[in-house]
Design an enzyme around this catalytic site. Structure first.
Site, PDB file in Angstrom:
ATOM      1  N   HIS A 132       0.861  -1.183   0.000  1.00 43.80           N
ATOM      2  CA  HIS A 132       0.000   0.000   0.000  1.00 43.80           C
ATOM      3  C   HIS A 132       0.899   1.235   0.000  1.00 43.80           C
ATOM      4  CE1 HIS A 132      -3.188   2.809   0.973  1.00 43.80           C
ATOM      5  NE2 HIS A 132      -4.059   1.834   0.823  1.00 43.80           N
TER       6      HIS A 132
ATOM      7  N   ARG B  87      -2.209   1.367  -7.450  1.00 50.74           N
ATOM      8  CA  ARG B  87      -1.554   1.305  -6.138  1.00 50.74           C
ATOM      9  C   ARG B  87      -0.070   0.959  -6.227  1.00 50.74           C
ATOM     10  NH1 ARG B  87      -5.115  -1.728  -1.627  1.00 50.74           N
ATOM     11  NH2 ARG B  87      -6.385   0.123  -1.837  1.00 50.74           N
TER      12      ARG B  87
ATOM     13  N   ARG C 152      -4.600  -6.854  -6.644  1.00 54.63           N
ATOM     14  CA  ARG C 152      -6.005  -6.811  -6.202  1.00 54.63           C
ATOM     15  C   ARG C 152      -6.598  -5.424  -6.376  1.00 54.63           C
ATOM     16  NH1 ARG C 152      -8.348  -5.337  -0.941  1.00 54.63           N
ATOM     17  NH2 ARG C 152      -6.283  -4.477  -0.695  1.00 54.63           N
TER      18      ARG C 152
HETATM   19  P1  FAD Z   1      -8.277 -12.127   8.274  1.00 54.65           P
HETATM   20  O1  FAD Z   1      -9.307 -11.093   8.454  1.00 54.65           O
HETATM   21  O2  FAD Z   1      -6.879 -11.680   8.282  1.00 54.65           O
HETATM   22  O3  FAD Z   1      -8.462 -13.218   9.421  1.00 54.65           O
HETATM   23  C1  FAD Z   1      -7.501 -14.250   9.596  1.00 54.65           C
HETATM   24  C2  FAD Z   1      -7.785 -14.930  10.916  1.00 54.65           C
HETATM   25  O4  FAD Z   1      -7.025 -16.133  11.030  1.00 54.65           O
HETATM   26  C3  FAD Z   1      -7.403 -14.105  12.132  1.00 54.65           C
HETATM   27  O5  FAD Z   1      -8.447 -14.220  13.042  1.00 54.65           O
HETATM   28  C4  FAD Z   1      -6.144 -14.783  12.662  1.00 54.65           C
HETATM   29  O6  FAD Z   1      -5.928 -14.594  14.029  1.00 54.65           O
HETATM   30  C5  FAD Z   1      -6.464 -16.219  12.337  1.00 54.65           C
HETATM   31  N1  FAD Z   1      -5.296 -17.099  12.260  1.00 54.65           N
HETATM   32  C6  FAD Z   1      -4.183 -16.951  11.501  1.00 54.65           C
HETATM   33  N2  FAD Z   1      -3.338 -17.992  11.689  1.00 54.65           N
HETATM   34  C7  FAD Z   1      -3.932 -18.828  12.588  1.00 54.65           C
HETATM   35  C8  FAD Z   1      -3.557 -20.052  13.196  1.00 54.65           C
HETATM   36  N3  FAD Z   1      -2.369 -20.642  12.941  1.00 54.65           N
HETATM   37  N4  FAD Z   1      -4.399 -20.619  14.078  1.00 54.65           N
HETATM   38  C9  FAD Z   1      -5.584 -20.044  14.386  1.00 54.65           C
HETATM   39  N5  FAD Z   1      -5.992 -18.864  13.840  1.00 54.65           N
HETATM   40  C10 FAD Z   1      -5.175 -18.261  12.947  1.00 54.65           C
HETATM   41  N6  FAD Z   1     -10.034  -4.971   2.066  1.00 54.65           N
HETATM   42  C11 FAD Z   1     -11.152  -4.431   1.523  1.00 54.65           C
HETATM   43  O7  FAD Z   1     -11.854  -5.100   0.767  1.00 54.65           O
HETATM   44  N7  FAD Z   1     -11.496  -3.140   1.825  1.00 54.65           N
HETATM   45  C12 FAD Z   1     -10.760  -2.359   2.643  1.00 54.65           C
HETATM   46  O8  FAD Z   1     -11.109  -1.225   2.900  1.00 54.65           O
HETATM   47  C13 FAD Z   1      -9.584  -2.908   3.216  1.00 54.65           C
HETATM   48  N8  FAD Z   1      -8.812  -2.179   4.053  1.00 54.65           N
HETATM   49  C14 FAD Z   1      -7.780  -2.784   4.709  1.00 54.65           C
HETATM   50  C15 FAD Z   1      -7.083  -2.085   5.683  1.00 54.65           C
HETATM   51  C16 FAD Z   1      -6.087  -2.695   6.424  1.00 54.65           C
HETATM   52  C17 FAD Z   1      -5.343  -1.932   7.473  1.00 54.65           C
HETATM   53  C18 FAD Z   1      -5.761  -4.049   6.161  1.00 54.65           C
HETATM   54  C19 FAD Z   1      -4.696  -4.743   6.945  1.00 54.65           C
HETATM   55  C20 FAD Z   1      -6.437  -4.758   5.172  1.00 54.65           C
HETATM   56  C21 FAD Z   1      -7.449  -4.133   4.440  1.00 54.65           C
HETATM   57  N9  FAD Z   1      -8.162  -4.814   3.474  1.00 54.65           N
HETATM   58  C22 FAD Z   1      -9.266  -4.249   2.911  1.00 54.65           C
HETATM   59  C23 FAD Z   1      -7.879  -6.232   3.204  1.00 54.65           C
HETATM   60  C24 FAD Z   1      -8.874  -7.102   3.974  1.00 54.65           C
HETATM   61  O9  FAD Z   1      -9.074  -6.558   5.252  1.00 54.65           O
HETATM   62  C25 FAD Z   1      -8.393  -8.516   4.125  1.00 54.65           C
HETATM   63  O10 FAD Z   1      -7.900  -9.022   2.922  1.00 54.65           O
HETATM   64  C26 FAD Z   1      -9.537  -9.425   4.581  1.00 54.65           C
HETATM   65  O11 FAD Z   1     -10.164  -8.846   5.692  1.00 54.65           O
HETATM   66  C27 FAD Z   1      -9.016 -10.803   4.897  1.00 54.65           C
HETATM   67  O12 FAD Z   1     -10.023 -11.525   5.536  1.00 54.65           O
HETATM   68  P2  FAD Z   1      -9.757 -13.029   5.940  1.00 54.65           P
HETATM   69  O13 FAD Z   1     -10.990 -13.483   6.651  1.00 54.65           O
HETATM   70  O14 FAD Z   1      -9.295 -13.795   4.798  1.00 54.65           O
HETATM   71  O15 FAD Z   1      -8.524 -12.967   6.952  1.00 54.65           O
HETATM   72  C1  SIN Z   2      -7.628   1.508   1.569  1.00 53.38           C
HETATM   73  O1  SIN Z   2      -8.581   1.928   2.212  1.00 53.38           O
HETATM   74  O2  SIN Z   2      -6.801   2.218   1.000  1.00 53.38           O
HETATM   75  C2  SIN Z   2      -7.426   0.039   1.523  1.00 53.38           C
HETATM   76  C3  SIN Z   2      -8.528  -0.569   0.768  1.00 53.38           C
HETATM   77  C4  SIN Z   2      -8.161  -1.954   0.402  1.00 53.38           C
HETATM   78  O3  SIN Z   2      -7.071  -2.418   0.718  1.00 53.38           O
HETATM   79  O4  SIN Z   2      -9.002  -2.600  -0.241  1.00 53.38           O
END
Ligand code: FAD
Ligand code: SIN
Length: 495
Positions: free
Chosen positions: A220, A258, A354
């Site tokens: 980012h 990006r 992405r």
């Molecule tokens: P996560 O939400 O990362 O959840 C993973 C989970 O797995 C966590 O609970 C973790 O503790 C658990 N875990 C990991 N390893 C283990 C293990 N070994 N044992 C047990 N548990 C484990 N995306 C958008 O679409 N819009 C946005 O505005 C946006 N903004 C973002 C801003 C930030 C600061 C960040 C970091 C990301 C952003 N993204 C955004 C990306 C998006 O948030 C993520 O890609 C998405 O939320 C991932 O969801 P997930 O459920 O796959 O994983």
């Molecule tokens: C952002 O708000 O710039 C992040 C959005 C995203 O990662 O999808």
């Protein structure tokens, strides 16, 4: 059937709720508390076609452009077509998106051809989604195990039947769903929380599954250049904030893709002797910024910046992993019994880069679809990872007499050699260095994470070395152009 979901971000929460509602006996485990995830920190929003003059075909087209030739059109089509239903379901589950009068407020973001970005709590979209789903989960029959780290997958006769935990206990299930999120902790500067340590990819590789596109990492452009690298959302530049060099001059198009903005900032920082560039949002004033971006405002203030009156220091940071465990459109992986959804998965949706705001939607859409895969059972044709012949990488424990390593050394090595700009010499040197490191004995959560980071670092470096071109999030200074002959996915297995 017994379903084990690992991870409590949007993908894991949706998969667990859907599985439970479909009548399965579900356990969800998560290594910290339920709310600690990338999801919880997502700011800008979630992309979805709402009608008006927007169309699914245009959302598909925007996603394919961002993917730089590697997004799979069918997988993208599923996301964009099923998106509105999945969002409707989130709303039914209690998620409160911001409204504009009687309508869902929806904004425009860079690289989207229409305003289609829903948000919650201004810049707290992920928290809005996470807390609503967690509340529902707590009321559901799902067995919840917080502070529980999955260490390895259990495999018998080529089929995944559970996981081992830190204390050596085993949990058995008919279906294991990896929803373990991203890998930002591979790098010293990341917007991701501490739990993002690539565990799911490492576990899958160790168990013999195929991982794909591991060279593609999204950096980012604008994180606050202060401890924690708090994300300063693209939406701030979308509103009109500008980037300034040390002399107060603009130096790039703030709304370019990006990866281009991130590289322009990195190049400018190099010219400035490493000093961060500034993001100037002062024209909006403190009152507007506090109202529109309450979280970023609080983060700036906690670091001593009043961004309503002074430009803030920003720098690129590792943000999102396009690569992951190779999965199909139902989350099936190359190992029967093992599924992968959300950021840990690589199903061809994001290709080489992405499109912003597509990943919360991915979790909501693909978290639902995985339950359909359970219904297909083993009678359905097994998943075939047909993309590419996987390269076999030595991901093992390293030399038994190898060097123990500090996580900070691994992160710095990855930033220098496999960060925003890569080249063959640095990557080869990094591969050689990583090969001499010894994986720690797993005695606690930190050592388990370090072992996982080492496995995935080796796989990233091998994949980045193999792709001799630049595409999306993978930029090679020695091959700065895209090569149409290399417009194919990559794949890795453990040797
Ligand atoms: P996560 O939400 O990362 O959840 C993973 C989970 O797995 C966590 O609970 C973790 O503790 C658990 N875990 C990991 N390893 C283990 C293990 N070994 N044992 C047990 N548990 C484990 N995306 C958008 O679409 N819009 C946005 O505005 C946006 N903004 C973002 C801003 C930030 C600061 C960040 C970091 C990301 C952003 N993204 C955004 C990306 C998006 O948030 C993520 O890609 C998405 O939320 C991932 O969801 P997930 O459920 O796959 O994983
Ligand atoms: C952002 O708000 O710039 C992040 C959005 C995203 O990662 O999808």
């Amino acid at each position: 059937m017994k379903v084990l979901v690992i991870g409590s971000g949007v993908a894991g929460l949706v998969a667990a709720l859907e599985s439970s509602e479909a009548g399965h006996d579900v356990t969800l485990l998560t290594k910290s508390d339920l709310a600690t995830s990338n999801t919880r920190f997502a700011q800008g929003g979630v992309a979805v076609v709402l009608g008006d003059d927007d169309t699914v075909a245009e959302h598909v087209a925007d996603t394919l452009v961002a993917g730089a030739g590697l997004s799979d059109p069918d997988t993208v089509g599923i996301l964009c077509f099923e998106g509105p239903d999945a969002i409707g379901e989130l709303i039914d589950r209690g998620v409160q998106f911001d409204m504009h009068g009687d309508e869902l407020a929806h904004g425009l973001e860079a690289a989207h051809s229409h305003p289609r970005i829903l948000h919650a709590g201004g810049d707290a979209t992920g928290a809005g989604i996470a807390y609503a789903l967690i509340e529902q989960l707590r009321r559901s029959p799902v067995t919840i195990r917080e502070q529980t780290t999955a260490v390895d997958l259990l495999i018998r006769d080529g089929r995944c039947f559970g996981v081992t935990l830190l204390d050596g206990d085993e949990l058995h299930a008919d279906a294991v769903v990896l929803a373990t999120g991203g890998a930002g902790q591979l790098f010293p500067y990341t917007t991701n929380p501490e739990v993002a340590t690539a565990d799911g990819i490492a576990m899958a590789l160790r168990a013999g599954a195929v991982a794909a596109d591991l060279e593609f990492y999204q950096f980012h452009p604008t994180s606050l250049a202060a401890p924690g690298n708090f994300l300063v959302s693209e939406a701030v530049r979308g509103e009109g904030a500008v980037l300034l060099d040390v002399d107060g001059n603009r130096f790039t198009d703030e709304l370019a893709p990006r990866d281009q903005v991130a590289r322009a900032i990195a190049a400018q920082m190099a010219k400035q002797g490493g000093a961060p560039v500034r993001l100037d949002a002062t024209r909006f004033g403190s009152e507007f910024l506090a109202k529109r971006f309450p979280n970023i405002d609080a983060a700036c203030r906690s670091q001593g910046f009043d961004w309503g009156v002074e430009p803030i220091p920003v720098a690129p940071a590792a943000h999102y992993y396009m690569g992951g465990v190779r999965a199909d459109a139902w989350g099936r992986t190359s190992l029967p019994g093992l599924y992968a959804v959300g950021e840990v998965a690589c199903n061809g949706l994001h290709g080489a880069n992405r499109l912003a705001s597509n990943s919360l939607l991915e979790g909501a859409v693909y978290g639902r679809r995985v339950v359909e895969a359970f219904a297909m059972g083993d009678a359905h044709d097994p998943f075939e990872p047909t993309w590419a012949e996987p390269i076999a990488v030595d991901l093992g424990g390293g030399r038994p007499d190898g060097e123990p390593f500090a996580r900070s050394d691994l992160q710095q090595l990855m930033w220098d050699a496999a960060g925003l700009a890569r080249n063959a010499d640095d990557l080869a040197e990094a591969a050689a260095e990583l090969a001499t490191w010894r994986a720690p004995e797993v005695t606690d959560a930190k050592s388990a994470e370090d072992a996982n980071l080492l496995v995935v670092a080796r796989a990233v470096v091998a994949s980045a070395l193999a792709r001799q071109e630049s595409r999306g999030g993978h930029y090679r200074t020695d091959f700065p152009e895209s090569d149409p002959a290399q417009a194919t996915h990559s794949a890795v297995v453990a040797r």
